[in-house]
Design a protein around this motif. Structure first.
Motif, PDB file in Angstrom:
ATOM      1  N   ASN A  19       0.896  -1.118   0.033  1.00  0.00           N
ATOM      2  CA  ASN A  19      -0.080  -0.164  -0.050  1.00  0.00           C
ATOM      3  C   ASN A  19       1.003   1.126  -0.052  1.00  0.00           C
ATOM      4  O   ASN A  19       2.166   1.191   0.448  1.00  0.00           O
ATOM      5  CB  ASN A  19      -1.074   0.091   1.090  1.00  0.00           C
ATOM      6  N   PRO A  20       0.287   2.582  -0.367  1.00  0.00           N
ATOM      7  CA  PRO A  20       1.071   3.721  -0.302  1.00  0.00           C
ATOM      8  C   PRO A  20       1.944   3.898   0.809  1.00  0.00           C
ATOM      9  O   PRO A  20       2.885   4.660   0.907  1.00  0.00           O
ATOM     10  CB  PRO A  20       0.013   4.773  -0.633  1.00  0.00           C
ATOM     11  N   SER A 100       0.741   6.790  -5.236  1.00  0.00           N
ATOM     12  CA  SER A 100      -0.698   6.935  -5.424  1.00  0.00           C
ATOM     13  C   SER A 100      -1.245   5.265  -5.313  1.00  0.00           C
ATOM     14  O   SER A 100      -0.487   4.515  -5.544  1.00  0.00           O
ATOM     15  CB  SER A 100      -1.293   7.305  -6.656  1.00  0.00           C
ATOM     16  N   GLU A 101      -2.481   5.030  -5.005  1.00  0.00           N
ATOM     17  CA  GLU A 101      -2.952   3.705  -4.894  1.00  0.00           C
ATOM     18  C   GLU A 101      -3.257   3.229  -6.118  1.00  0.00           C
ATOM     19  O   GLU A 101      -3.687   4.081  -6.856  1.00  0.00           O
ATOM     20  CB  GLU A 101      -4.303   4.102  -3.986  1.00  0.00           C
ATOM     21  N   ALA A 106       0.231   0.004  -4.910  1.00  0.00           N
ATOM     22  CA  ALA A 106       0.670   1.440  -4.916  1.00  0.00           C
ATOM     23  C   ALA A 106       1.724   1.694  -6.503  1.00  0.00           C
ATOM     24  O   ALA A 106       2.221   0.898  -6.850  1.00  0.00           O
ATOM     25  CB  ALA A 106       1.509   1.890  -3.660  1.00  0.00           C
TER      26      ALA A 106
END
Length: 172
Positions: A19-20, A100-101, A106
């Motif tokens: 994830n980010p 960014s997601e 990400a």
């Protein structure tokens, strides 16, 4: 229509499975993906750190922006390469990571603002950035293990080869 004012700053984008926020934490762990020789503060705004690779590359960087899970930005305060003439090439340039997601993971967009094709170091620098980013940093984010330059005396990662070739050409 392409504008004449369009910037030619070096930029590259890669995707990761994490994830980010995990990507952000890995980016600020500069010793984990760029160099174990990094000294100083890499994870707070206003912090400064020194990177050096043997007698080839030295630079001093200030962390200018940190937005958890979104952005990391640095300003290059000072720089030295032993394989180019103009030592001002990196001074005052900015290094920006935008996160960014994407697709459950990400995307990291890296831009070295001011690193342009006209620079003597462009080929070596972009080759090295691609190695550190698409290889070492990406691996650090995905697996928790990067391939940074080792402490002095260790074996260099393969993407250092281009600089070695350039240096050999410049040596009389």
């Amino acid at each position: 229509m392409m504008q004449a004012t369009q910037k030619q700053d070096f930029t590259t984008t890669f995707s990761v499975d994490r994830n980010p926020q995990e990507a952000f934490e890995a980016i600020t762990n500069v010793r984990g993906w760029w160099s174990q020789e990094v000294e100083g503060v890499t994870d707070q705004v206003g912090g400064e750190f020194d990177h050096h690779y043997k007698d080839v590359h030295r630079c001093r960087i200030r962390v200018t922006e940190l937005v958890p899970g979104r952005k990391v930005a640095w300003l290059v305060l000072d720089n030295f390469f032993n394989f180019i003439e103009d030592q001002a090439e990196w001074k005052g340039t900015e290094v920006v990571f935008e996160i960014s997601e994407k697709d459950g993971g990400a995307e990291v967009r890296f831009t070295h603002v001011g690193l342009v094709p006209q620079y003597e170091c462009y080929d070596v620098c972009t080759n090295a950035w691609n190695g550190y980013l698409g290889g070492s940093l990406r691996n650090l984010i995905n697996t928790g293990q990067g391939q940074p330059n080792p402490k002095e005396g260790g074996n260099a990662p393969a993407h250092q080869d281009a600089a070695t070739v350039l240096r050999a050409r410049r040596t009389p």
